[in-house]
Design an enzyme around this catalytic site. Structure first.
Site, mmCIF file in Angstrom:
data_model
loop_
_atom_site.group_PDB
_atom_site.id
_atom_site.type_symbol
_atom_site.label_atom_id
_atom_site.label_comp_id
_atom_site.label_asym_id
_atom_site.label_seq_id
_atom_site.Cartn_x
_atom_site.Cartn_y
_atom_site.Cartn_z
ATOM 1 N N TYR A 1 -2.407 -12.237 7.199
ATOM 2 C CA TYR A 1 -3.790 -12.391 6.750
ATOM 3 C C TYR A 1 -4.632 -12.785 7.966
ATOM 4 O O TYR A 1 -4.159 -13.498 8.850
ATOM 5 C CB TYR A 1 -3.887 -13.500 5.700
ATOM 6 N N GLU B 1 1.871 -7.616 2.227
ATOM 7 C CA GLU B 1 0.716 -8.502 2.027
ATOM 8 C C GLU B 1 -0.175 -8.368 3.255
ATOM 9 O O GLU B 1 0.249 -8.721 4.357
ATOM 10 C CB GLU B 1 1.144 -9.961 1.830
ATOM 11 N N ASN C 1 10.576 -13.409 -1.672
ATOM 12 C CA ASN C 1 9.258 -13.447 -1.039
ATOM 13 C C ASN C 1 9.220 -14.545 0.018
ATOM 14 O O ASN C 1 9.583 -15.695 -0.283
ATOM 15 C CB ASN C 1 8.182 -13.749 -2.091
ATOM 16 N N GLU C 2 8.826 -14.198 1.221
ATOM 17 C CA GLU C 2 8.583 -15.172 2.304
ATOM 18 C C GLU C 2 9.643 -16.279 2.336
ATOM 19 O O GLU C 2 9.311 -17.468 2.345
ATOM 20 C CB GLU C 2 7.178 -15.773 2.163
ATOM 21 N N ASN D 1 4.523 -16.528 -3.775
ATOM 22 C CA ASN D 1 5.211 -17.816 -3.820
ATOM 23 C C ASN D 1 5.676 -18.155 -5.238
ATOM 24 O O ASN D 1 6.692 -18.827 -5.420
ATOM 25 C CB ASN D 1 4.291 -18.914 -3.296
ATOM 26 N N GLU E 1 -0.176 -11.423 -8.479
ATOM 27 C CA GLU E 1 0.752 -12.538 -8.641
ATOM 28 C C GLU E 1 0.324 -13.369 -9.848
ATOM 29 O O GLU E 1 -0.866 -13.386 -10.205
ATOM 30 C CB GLU E 1 0.696 -13.391 -7.349
#
Ligand code: AHR
Length: 494
Positions: free
Chosen positions: A244, A291, A172-173, A72, A27
């Site tokens: 995570y 991820e 993303n997210e 992000n 990223e």
């Protein structure tokens, strides 16, 4: 000492493993790009400013794809800022990480880097501030050969051949309140569908990943996933999972993190299969665990705006590497549905490769289990019968030996990954009679007395896997001693 038994039958096949399972992520965040992969003043820098030492370490990991540019960061990113002459590129505020981004690296340079590192780009389009139209333009820029505004611009910018990016993430997210321009599930589902239509109209060969929940801990999970899939099922090829893990002080719980990952995968599968039934669809949705890692999630502190600050630079211990290995085993065991998995991330930011500006690059502890999985996890996953004791943890009863068996039929090798989460060694009896007589060719083991040991610039090889002694005898049943707290690769030739 404990003992366990495992029966391996060559016809009990789960699935062939997709190369995408050994992917990663870079990223525009912290020092991942700048002073990570790119540092023009570095002694090893090539003609484009890429660090050759980092390229070599990446090549060694045999990474299938690298997700880019976020994360992000993606939700505020205009991909056109990163193309064209570098001196004309704008310097912007990156609101996701409170960082100054000067756009020296963009999709063209990153594609070049991927080629040099023996990997492929897994691109992502902005669904925060970005529009479906801009996403379509990016596919045209990257994948259309010539004769249109965007494809000719790519050619003018020095890339005659298309980048031919096969896999694309739509945002993303987007469920996360931290996301720039978060959407609710229905809003995202509608936007993702319209974006997918445009992207596939531009290039119908591409595969698309829609955003699932950003973690199984989200209050909107798994409703988010259901709603998103109800909107996008026929256009999406994968739904994403992110998760995570970190150590909250209880090593046994931490070591059993793979149980939680397992149940997360099962519930996303169930949610996707519910939508499949609802839609009377023939298509089975694949999972992109794009991820996953260990991450000690400190709160992102407010700081002065800086260029490539040192953020999310977790230093990994042996214990972290063991937990990481357990997660990798679970991904392999679910390879019938999980077709992509991205170790997040690759360099400096929660990463296996760690660099010093103007200095060396080292392998963090998690580098080693990823490398073993990537080297020996390709083939066909088998379903063994495992008899072992269990430990009670916050995720439920965890088997002390967590295992995956991969048969590599091209080379006539069986590769067994085995995590021992116990502080006792374990005598493992392997019954592989269906393969006939085999010889053991390797026992590679990551272990050590001090679970908190890390690799540092002063001591870069403090934690490395060792080759343990093996017997030369040919047999179909083997007794192998599995050290306490260890991640092992056992290899047999038939
Ligand atoms: O990998 C670090 C961050 O974790 C990513 O930017 C985001 O997608 C996730 O929350």
């Amino acid at each position: 000492m404990q003992s366990s038994k495992v029966y391996i039958e060559r016809n009990f096949k789960v699935s062939d493993v997709d190369d995408g399972l050994f992917s990663s992520f870079i990223e525009h965040l912290g020092r991942a790009i700048y002073t990570g992969i790119y540092e023009p003043e570095h002694p090893t820098a090539d003609e484009q400013g890429f660090r050759r030492d980092v390229i070599e370490l990446t090549k060694d990991l045999n990474v299938a794809m690298v997700r880019y540019p976020g994360g992000n960061f993606l939700s505020g990113y205009d991909w056109t800022d990163g193309i064209g002459p570098k001196e004309l590129r704008p310097t912007r505020l990156d609101l996701a990480w409170r960082t100054i981004e000067n756009n020296e690296i963009g999709i063209d340079e990153f594609s070049d880097w991927c080629k040099k590192a023996g990997t492929e780009v897994m691109a992502a389009v902005n669904m925060g501030t970005g529009t479906p139209k801009e996403a379509g333009y990016m596919v045209e820029y990257c994948n259309f050969s010539e004769g249109t505004y965007w494809s000719d611009l790519r050619r003018k910018n020095g890339h005659k051949e298309p980048h031919a990016i096969k896999t694309w993430c739509i945002g993303n997210e987007m469920d996360g309140p931290w996301q720039i321009c978060r959407l609710d599930a229905a809003e995202y589902g509608k936007k993702a569908l319209e974006t997918a239509k445009i992207m596939k109209w531009v290039d119908d060969s591409i595969k698309l990943v829609v955003c699932g929940s950003s973690s199984s801990l989200m209050p909107t999970y798994p409703e988010w996933d259901r709603i998103v899939l109800e909107h996008t099922y026929e256009k999406a090829d994968y739904i994403s999972l992110h998760r995570y893990y970190e150590n909250f002080g209880n090593d046994s719980d931490f070591l059993a993190s793979f149980l939680d990952m397992e149940s997360f995968i099962h519930s996303v599968k169930a949610t996707a299969d519910y939508v499949k039934a609802l839609k009377r669809s023939k298509k089975t949705m694949h999972l992109s665990f794009d991820e996953w890692n260990i991450w000690y999630q400190q709160k992102h502190k407010n700081r002065d705006w800086e260029r490539h600050p040192e953020i999310l630079e977790d230093r990994y211990s042996l214990l972290d590497a063991l937990v990481f290995g357990g997660l990798g085993i679970t991904l392999l065991n679910n390879s019938d549905r999980v077709k992509i998995a991205c170790l997040a991330q690759l360099v400096n930011v929660i990463a296996p490769i760690f660099t010093q500006e103007n200095g060396p690059a080292i392998r963090q502890t998690i580098y080693y289990p990823f490398k073993s999985l990537s080297m020996y996890g390709r083939g066909t996953v088998l379903k063994p019968v495992i008899q072992t004791s269990t430990v009670n943890t916050k995720y439920g009863d965890a088997p002390v030996l967590h295992m995956s068996v991969v048969s590599d039929e091209t080379n006539n090798v069986i590769n067994i990954f085995c995590l021992n989460i116990s502080s006792e060694k374990n005598l493992l009896s392997l019954d592989m009679r269906s393969f006939g007589n085999l010889s053991m060719v390797e026992h590679n083991c990551l272990s050590g007395k001090d679970l908190h040991m890390i690799n540092s610039f002063d001591n870069p090889y403090a934690v490395v896997p060792l080759e343990l002694e093996i017997s030369n005898a040919k047999s179909d049943v083997f007794d192998v001693m599995i050290p306490a707290h260890s991640f092992n690769v056992l290899r047999f030739k038939y």
